[in-house]
Design a protein around this motif. Sequence first.
Motif, mmCIF file in Angstrom:
data_model
loop_
_atom_site.group_PDB
_atom_site.id
_atom_site.type_symbol
_atom_site.label_atom_id
_atom_site.label_comp_id
_atom_site.label_asym_id
_atom_site.label_seq_id
_atom_site.Cartn_x
_atom_site.Cartn_y
_atom_site.Cartn_z
ATOM 1 N N THR A 3 -7.171 4.205 -11.792
ATOM 2 C CA THR A 3 -6.268 4.105 -10.427
ATOM 3 C C THR A 3 -5.332 2.757 -11.413
ATOM 4 O O THR A 3 -4.155 2.389 -10.960
ATOM 5 C CB THR A 3 -7.225 2.609 -10.070
ATOM 6 O OG1 THR A 3 -8.184 3.058 -8.617
ATOM 7 C CG2 THR A 3 -6.723 1.390 -9.061
ATOM 8 N N THR A 28 -10.565 1.464 -5.281
ATOM 9 C CA THR A 28 -8.856 1.788 -5.697
ATOM 10 C C THR A 28 -8.353 1.719 -4.416
ATOM 11 O O THR A 28 -7.598 1.154 -4.478
ATOM 12 C CB THR A 28 -9.153 3.582 -5.695
ATOM 13 O OG1 THR A 28 -9.404 3.630 -6.513
ATOM 14 C CG2 THR A 28 -7.272 4.285 -5.880
ATOM 15 N N ARG A 29 -9.256 1.747 -3.311
ATOM 16 C CA ARG A 29 -7.900 1.612 -1.969
ATOM 17 C C ARG A 29 -7.890 0.238 -1.871
ATOM 18 O O ARG A 29 -6.351 -0.852 -0.991
ATOM 19 C CB ARG A 29 -8.742 2.111 -0.891
ATOM 20 C CG ARG A 29 -9.712 1.204 0.183
ATOM 21 C CD ARG A 29 -10.386 2.522 1.718
ATOM 22 N NE ARG A 29 -11.566 1.303 1.544
ATOM 23 C CZ ARG A 29 -12.996 1.882 1.930
ATOM 24 N NH1 ARG A 29 -12.919 2.584 0.637
ATOM 25 N NH2 ARG A 29 -13.989 1.416 2.236
ATOM 26 N N GLU A 61 -5.393 8.649 -1.346
ATOM 27 C CA GLU A 61 -6.821 8.502 -1.690
ATOM 28 C C GLU A 61 -7.305 8.547 -0.478
ATOM 29 O O GLU A 61 -8.255 9.035 -0.256
ATOM 30 C CB GLU A 61 -6.591 7.049 -2.005
ATOM 31 C CG GLU A 61 -7.951 6.186 -2.632
ATOM 32 C CD GLU A 61 -8.951 6.275 -0.984
ATOM 33 O OE1 GLU A 61 -9.787 5.760 -0.947
ATOM 34 O OE2 GLU A 61 -8.210 5.818 -0.447
ATOM 35 N N HIS A 75 -13.858 12.401 -4.962
ATOM 36 C CA HIS A 75 -12.943 11.132 -4.527
ATOM 37 C C HIS A 75 -14.261 10.622 -6.123
ATOM 38 O O HIS A 75 -13.097 9.475 -6.369
ATOM 39 C CB HIS A 75 -13.948 10.427 -2.833
ATOM 40 C CG HIS A 75 -13.034 9.193 -3.275
ATOM 41 N ND1 HIS A 75 -13.989 8.088 -3.169
ATOM 42 C CD2 HIS A 75 -11.999 8.901 -2.198
ATOM 43 C CE1 HIS A 75 -13.017 7.065 -2.879
ATOM 44 N NE2 HIS A 75 -11.844 7.572 -2.720
ATOM 45 N N CYS A 79 -10.649 9.015 -8.393
ATOM 46 C CA CYS A 79 -10.664 7.583 -7.671
ATOM 47 C C CYS A 79 -11.194 6.356 -8.440
ATOM 48 O O CYS A 79 -12.209 5.872 -8.052
ATOM 49 C CB CYS A 79 -10.514 7.508 -6.378
ATOM 50 S SG CYS A 79 -9.317 8.365 -5.343
#
Length: 309
Positions: free
Chosen positions: A132, A51-52, A112, A123, A127
């Motif tokens: 996302t 995701t990040r 996030e 998480h 995520c």
Amino acid sequence: MEDNSSLVGGQSLRRINERVIIVQILVMIFLCINLLLIMTFFKKECFYKTTRYILFALTLLSDSFLLVMSNIMLIFNHFKVTMPVWLCIIVSVVVILYLAVTPLTLTAMTLERYVAICMPLRHGELCSQSTTVNCILIIHGLSSVPFFVVLSIFFASASLSFYTQYRVCLAEMFILYRWQDDIRAGVYQLYFVLMCITIVFCYVKIMKVAKAASGEQRKSTWKGLRTVILHAFQLLLCLIQLWCPFIETAVLQISFKLFIDVRYINYLTFILAPKCLSPLIYGLRDETFVHALKSYASFGLCKRNSWQK
């Protein structure tokens, strides 16, 4: 008198040309950096499944697009190139949309980090890739609200003949009445408040976890906290960018020369500067991404050297 005025005019023209050249150099540098980071993102499978990193790539893409579009409009305005109002509307719709994408994406990236640090067991669920994708759709949906409001008011106020006129494409062109500017300011201020509340909330929660953590967890948590602080600073620059049109409109009433100077400073400080902070925050502070970037930038030489060792 004629000699003095021509000298002053020549100096002003030379200063404007120097400013345009400086902007072109900075834009090319930032675009090359962003392009390198985007290509690195697509080189490793783990990046476009996390995701990040996906949100990081979204900021790079939106920032790069904004750099190109704003630079084109800067050149057009510098050389007084006119276009039909209807074409200017299409261009402005896309630019206004992506002006809001980066701040909202930064807010999502902060959330996030909050989930990763404060809710580690959930998480993976919160995520995931599908989440996302939905997040990106929500970001674009929220980003479309400001331009929808601005253009709806403009369409209700402008006459049909106005769309066929040829004008230099400026954001001020869509503000026909003072009350339209007030509504636009209200929408952006609402976004500013909501995003600030989100950032502060995440910061306070992560700070509590950081104080209670120990060992490696404490180190990781404090690193996440520093990332949130950097996000907050970058978000502040992006949100001030949303206020720039209101500042420039007020300055325009005082002096056109001052308006040009203020617009140039705003462009460098609040449009170009935030675009180079994304690589700093995630591209250069993330160890996994840095290793992939070094390997890609050196055509795999770093990777071969590490194998030889």
